[in-house]
Design an enzyme around this catalytic site. Sequence first.
Site, PDB file in Angstrom:
ATOM      1  N   GLU A  87       0.855  -1.191   0.000  1.00  0.00           N
ATOM      2  CA  GLU A  87       0.000   0.000   0.000  1.00  0.00           C
ATOM      3  C   GLU A  87       0.888   1.237   0.000  1.00  0.00           C
ATOM      4  O   GLU A  87       1.903   1.266   0.684  1.00  0.00           O
ATOM      5  CB  GLU A  87      -0.824  -0.068   1.291  1.00  0.00           C
ATOM      6  CG  GLU A  87      -1.597   1.163   1.634  1.00  0.00           C
ATOM      7  CD  GLU A  87      -2.358   1.004   2.948  1.00  0.00           C
ATOM      8  OE1 GLU A  87      -3.167   0.086   3.090  1.00  0.00           O
ATOM      9  OE2 GLU A  87      -2.116   1.835   3.841  1.00  0.00           O
ATOM     10  N   TYR A 125      -4.129  26.172   8.934  1.00  0.00           N
ATOM     11  CA  TYR A 125      -4.292  27.501   9.520  1.00  0.00           C
ATOM     12  C   TYR A 125      -3.547  28.514   8.660  1.00  0.00           C
ATOM     13  O   TYR A 125      -2.378  28.332   8.339  1.00  0.00           O
ATOM     14  CB  TYR A 125      -3.818  27.483  10.972  1.00  0.00           C
ATOM     15  CG  TYR A 125      -4.782  26.687  11.809  1.00  0.00           C
ATOM     16  CD1 TYR A 125      -5.867  27.296  12.421  1.00  0.00           C
ATOM     17  CD2 TYR A 125      -4.663  25.292  11.914  1.00  0.00           C
ATOM     18  CE1 TYR A 125      -6.798  26.561  13.139  1.00  0.00           C
ATOM     19  CE2 TYR A 125      -5.588  24.551  12.622  1.00  0.00           C
ATOM     20  CZ  TYR A 125      -6.654  25.192  13.240  1.00  0.00           C
ATOM     21  OH  TYR A 125      -7.588  24.456  13.923  1.00  0.00           O
ATOM     22  N   HIS A 130      -8.497   3.483  -2.141  1.00  0.00           N
ATOM     23  CA  HIS A 130      -9.242   3.443  -0.885  1.00  0.00           C
ATOM     24  C   HIS A 130     -10.307   4.531  -0.975  1.00  0.00           C
ATOM     25  O   HIS A 130      -9.983   5.694  -1.212  1.00  0.00           O
ATOM     26  CB  HIS A 130      -8.305   3.693   0.298  1.00  0.00           C
ATOM     27  CG  HIS A 130      -7.397   2.529   0.557  1.00  0.00           C
ATOM     28  ND1 HIS A 130      -6.688   2.377   1.717  1.00  0.00           N
ATOM     29  CD2 HIS A 130      -7.113   1.440  -0.221  1.00  0.00           C
ATOM     30  CE1 HIS A 130      -5.997   1.251   1.664  1.00  0.00           C
ATOM     31  NE2 HIS A 130      -6.221   0.672   0.481  1.00  0.00           N
ATOM     32  N   ARG A 159     -14.667   3.522   6.132  1.00  0.00           N
ATOM     33  CA  ARG A 159     -15.381   4.650   6.717  1.00  0.00           C
ATOM     34  C   ARG A 159     -14.488   5.882   6.826  1.00  0.00           C
ATOM     35  O   ARG A 159     -14.901   6.990   6.561  1.00  0.00           O
ATOM     36  CB  ARG A 159     -15.888   4.269   8.120  1.00  0.00           C
ATOM     37  CG  ARG A 159     -16.824   5.311   8.693  1.00  0.00           C
ATOM     38  CD  ARG A 159     -16.987   5.148  10.184  1.00  0.00           C
ATOM     39  NE  ARG A 159     -15.762   5.493  10.894  1.00  0.00           N
ATOM     40  CZ  ARG A 159     -15.642   5.473  12.206  1.00  0.00           C
ATOM     41  NH1 ARG A 159     -16.655   5.101  12.957  1.00  0.00           N
ATOM     42  NH2 ARG A 159     -14.494   5.810  12.788  1.00  0.00           N
ATOM     43  N   GLY A 160     -13.214   5.666   7.213  1.00  0.00           N
ATOM     44  CA  GLY A 160     -12.333   6.800   7.513  1.00  0.00           C
ATOM     45  C   GLY A 160     -12.417   7.116   8.994  1.00  0.00           C
ATOM     46  O   GLY A 160     -13.333   6.677   9.691  1.00  0.00           O
ATOM     47  N   ALA A 181     -18.885   2.007   6.643  1.00  0.00           N
ATOM     48  CA  ALA A 181     -18.378   1.366   5.421  1.00  0.00           C
ATOM     49  C   ALA A 181     -19.474   0.500   4.800  1.00  0.00           C
ATOM     50  O   ALA A 181     -19.567   0.370   3.575  1.00  0.00           O
ATOM     51  CB  ALA A 181     -17.142   0.530   5.748  1.00  0.00           C
ATOM     52  N   TYR A 212     -10.029  -5.939  11.942  1.00  0.00           N
ATOM     53  CA  TYR A 212      -9.146  -5.526  13.043  1.00  0.00           C
ATOM     54  C   TYR A 212      -8.880  -6.690  14.002  1.00  0.00           C
ATOM     55  O   TYR A 212      -9.708  -6.980  14.868  1.00  0.00           O
ATOM     56  CB  TYR A 212      -9.789  -4.350  13.804  1.00  0.00           C
ATOM     57  CG  TYR A 212     -10.062  -3.177  12.891  1.00  0.00           C
ATOM     58  CD1 TYR A 212      -9.143  -2.142  12.752  1.00  0.00           C
ATOM     59  CD2 TYR A 212     -11.221  -3.123  12.120  1.00  0.00           C
ATOM     60  CE1 TYR A 212      -9.380  -1.094  11.879  1.00  0.00           C
ATOM     61  CE2 TYR A 212     -11.466  -2.080  11.240  1.00  0.00           C
ATOM     62  CZ  TYR A 212     -10.533  -1.076  11.128  1.00  0.00           C
ATOM     63  OH  TYR A 212     -10.759  -0.036  10.258  1.00  0.00           O
ATOM     64  N   GLN A 239      -5.917  -4.622   9.756  1.00  0.00           N
ATOM     65  CA  GLN A 239      -5.067  -3.600  10.367  1.00  0.00           C
ATOM     66  C   GLN A 239      -3.727  -4.253  10.707  1.00  0.00           C
ATOM     67  O   GLN A 239      -3.650  -5.483  10.862  1.00  0.00           O
ATOM     68  CB  GLN A 239      -5.767  -3.083  11.645  1.00  0.00           C
ATOM     69  CG  GLN A 239      -5.069  -1.946  12.338  1.00  0.00           C
ATOM     70  CD  GLN A 239      -4.850  -0.762  11.421  1.00  0.00           C
ATOM     71  OE1 GLN A 239      -3.883  -0.779  10.635  1.00  0.00           O
ATOM     72  NE2 GLN A 239      -5.706   0.233  11.491  1.00  0.00           N
TER      73      GLN A 239
HETATM   74  P1  FAD Z   1     -16.691   0.503   9.703  1.00  0.00           P
HETATM   75  O1  FAD Z   1     -16.648  -0.866   9.131  1.00  0.00           O
HETATM   76  O2  FAD Z   1     -17.770   1.402   9.271  1.00  0.00           O
HETATM   77  O3  FAD Z   1     -16.630   0.367  11.266  1.00  0.00           O
HETATM   78  C1  FAD Z   1     -16.443   1.498  12.120  1.00  0.00           C
HETATM   79  C2  FAD Z   1     -16.882   1.167  13.533  1.00  0.00           C
HETATM   80  O4  FAD Z   1     -18.308   1.049  13.610  1.00  0.00           O
HETATM   81  C3  FAD Z   1     -16.364  -0.154  14.073  1.00  0.00           C
HETATM   82  O5  FAD Z   1     -16.152  -0.001  15.449  1.00  0.00           O
HETATM   83  C4  FAD Z   1     -17.491  -1.155  13.810  1.00  0.00           C
HETATM   84  O6  FAD Z   1     -17.495  -2.212  14.755  1.00  0.00           O
HETATM   85  C5  FAD Z   1     -18.713  -0.273  13.942  1.00  0.00           C
HETATM   86  N1  FAD Z   1     -19.790  -0.561  12.980  1.00  0.00           N
HETATM   87  C6  FAD Z   1     -19.652  -0.922  11.687  1.00  0.00           C
HETATM   88  N2  FAD Z   1     -20.848  -0.972  11.083  1.00  0.00           N
HETATM   89  C7  FAD Z   1     -21.753  -0.595  12.002  1.00  0.00           C
HETATM   90  C8  FAD Z   1     -23.156  -0.405  11.974  1.00  0.00           C
HETATM   91  N3  FAD Z   1     -23.860  -0.617  10.833  1.00  0.00           N
HETATM   92  N4  FAD Z   1     -23.785   0.016  13.115  1.00  0.00           N
HETATM   93  C9  FAD Z   1     -23.074   0.243  14.250  1.00  0.00           C
HETATM   94  N5  FAD Z   1     -21.730   0.077  14.338  1.00  0.00           N
HETATM   95  C10 FAD Z   1     -21.082  -0.330  13.222  1.00  0.00           C
HETATM   96  N6  FAD Z   1      -8.335   5.404   6.759  1.00  0.00           N
HETATM   97  C11 FAD Z   1      -8.217   6.428   5.896  1.00  0.00           C
HETATM   98  O7  FAD Z   1      -8.581   7.561   6.250  1.00  0.00           O
HETATM   99  N7  FAD Z   1      -7.689   6.247   4.631  1.00  0.00           N
HETATM  100  C12 FAD Z   1      -7.289   5.032   4.193  1.00  0.00           C
HETATM  101  O8  FAD Z   1      -6.835   4.907   3.049  1.00  0.00           O
HETATM  102  C13 FAD Z   1      -7.392   3.919   5.084  1.00  0.00           C
HETATM  103  N8  FAD Z   1      -6.999   2.683   4.710  1.00  0.00           N
HETATM  104  C14 FAD Z   1      -7.150   1.617   5.577  1.00  0.00           C
HETATM  105  C15 FAD Z   1      -6.759   0.329   5.166  1.00  0.00           C
HETATM  106  C16 FAD Z   1      -6.893  -0.746   6.036  1.00  0.00           C
HETATM  107  C17 FAD Z   1      -6.472  -2.118   5.581  1.00  0.00           C
HETATM  108  C18 FAD Z   1      -7.393  -0.550   7.353  1.00  0.00           C
HETATM  109  C19 FAD Z   1      -7.496  -1.691   8.313  1.00  0.00           C
HETATM  110  C20 FAD Z   1      -7.777   0.720   7.764  1.00  0.00           C
HETATM  111  C21 FAD Z   1      -7.667   1.817   6.886  1.00  0.00           C
HETATM  112  N9  FAD Z   1      -8.064   3.106   7.266  1.00  0.00           N
HETATM  113  C22 FAD Z   1      -7.941   4.155   6.385  1.00  0.00           C
HETATM  114  C23 FAD Z   1      -8.566   3.371   8.617  1.00  0.00           C
HETATM  115  C24 FAD Z   1     -10.118   3.281   8.725  1.00  0.00           C
HETATM  116  O9  FAD Z   1     -10.721   4.286   7.934  1.00  0.00           O
HETATM  117  C25 FAD Z   1     -10.464   3.473  10.195  1.00  0.00           C
HETATM  118  O10 FAD Z   1     -10.006   2.398  10.959  1.00  0.00           O
HETATM  119  C26 FAD Z   1     -11.923   3.796  10.508  1.00  0.00           C
HETATM  120  O11 FAD Z   1     -11.995   4.272  11.854  1.00  0.00           O
HETATM  121  C27 FAD Z   1     -12.886   2.620  10.400  1.00  0.00           C
HETATM  122  O12 FAD Z   1     -13.079   2.264   9.099  1.00  0.00           O
HETATM  123  P2  FAD Z   1     -13.923   0.925   8.728  1.00  0.00           P
HETATM  124  O13 FAD Z   1     -14.048   0.921   7.268  1.00  0.00           O
HETATM  125  O14 FAD Z   1     -13.332  -0.250   9.403  1.00  0.00           O
HETATM  126  O15 FAD Z   1     -15.330   1.322   9.409  1.00  0.00           O
END
Ligand code: FAD
Length: 317
Positions: free
Chosen positions: A19, A58, A94, A124-125, A144, A179, A210
Amino acid sequence: MKVTDHIKNAKGETLFSFEIIPPVKGKSIQELYDNIEPLMEFNPPFIDVTTSREEYVYIDRGGLLDKKLTRMRPGTVGICASIKHKYDVDTIPHVLCGGFTKEETEYLLVDCHYLGIDNIMALRGDAMREEQYFEPTKGGHAYASDLICQIRNLNNGQYLHEVIETDNCSDFCIGVAGYPEKHMEAPSLKTDLKWLKHKIDLGADYVVTQMFFDNQKYFAFVEAAREMGINVPIIPGIKPIAVKRHMQLLPQVFRTDLPEALIEAVEACKDNKEVRQVGIEWAIAQSKELKEAGVPVLHYYSMGKSDNIKKIAKAVF
Ligand code: FAD
């Protein structure tokens, strides 16, 4: 080609991928080419390109400090297109919920399809620096899983405001994050896995984890995921430690535990050159064990410089 097809075609061989992060205030794509070039001999079937949200900067307006939202890094989709066509390799943008409306996401996905990009990493970010929790962007997605639905709908010709009857629909393969040490906001690993399963049930095709530094955490995570009925490939993400500061930064930002043996080895280092070497050796040991266990892909977080990834790949592939 889809990540899932690359894995199928490899017939059990572990693949190498990595990546890259678009550089802050990047001057030219050549910077990224220079970073990628040394890794191409290991034949990565795909390369991920991260996306960052806009950030507040800023600015001084005649003594008055003002803040302005801006993007600090060049665009992910453009970079994916350039790398894909220069190296004839699949590139995976991404795509984030945070910072984008659904309309903006649709335009981006249409561009990806037009450019021949077959895979999307749906994320999600994180929260913005000044937010305590992630706040969905107005008109954007909260999770996400919502983004996965949008991508899946588009694959079926269902755009936000109309249904397009066409034989030229996208057919994106969708990756999602997992994760091994649970997402920082999840109350438990089990709940986090329940939401991971939800993403798969909605149409995600594979998981990238992760970073983790103790392989047992990955193995336990895969076992728990399988028990919950998650049957898609789970690709381990590996990050070599590179500087002493990672000891505090990685647990703080990514909530990953560091094994005592790694902490002690880093603490014994005189300088960051030695730390980088410790990081390489740890990642080689991790990678060899994971490869032995038959993981489909070893996916490395390169963080701007590729010399350490090259040394790891040379020892493992
Ligand atoms: P989700 O899957 O939406 O989960 C977020 C949280 O909500 C989790 O705690 C989950 O348990 C909970 N959840 C999920 N769905 C629901 C629901 N329907 N109702 C209630 N709770 C729910 N970040 C960046 O900014 N840019 C990147 O390019 C980037 N690349 C990444 C690549 C990898 C391989 C990984 C592991 C992470 C990356 N991240 C990146 C970080 C990621 O954006 C963050 O970890 C973010 O906080 C969560 O994203 P997610 O897609 O896992 O979220």
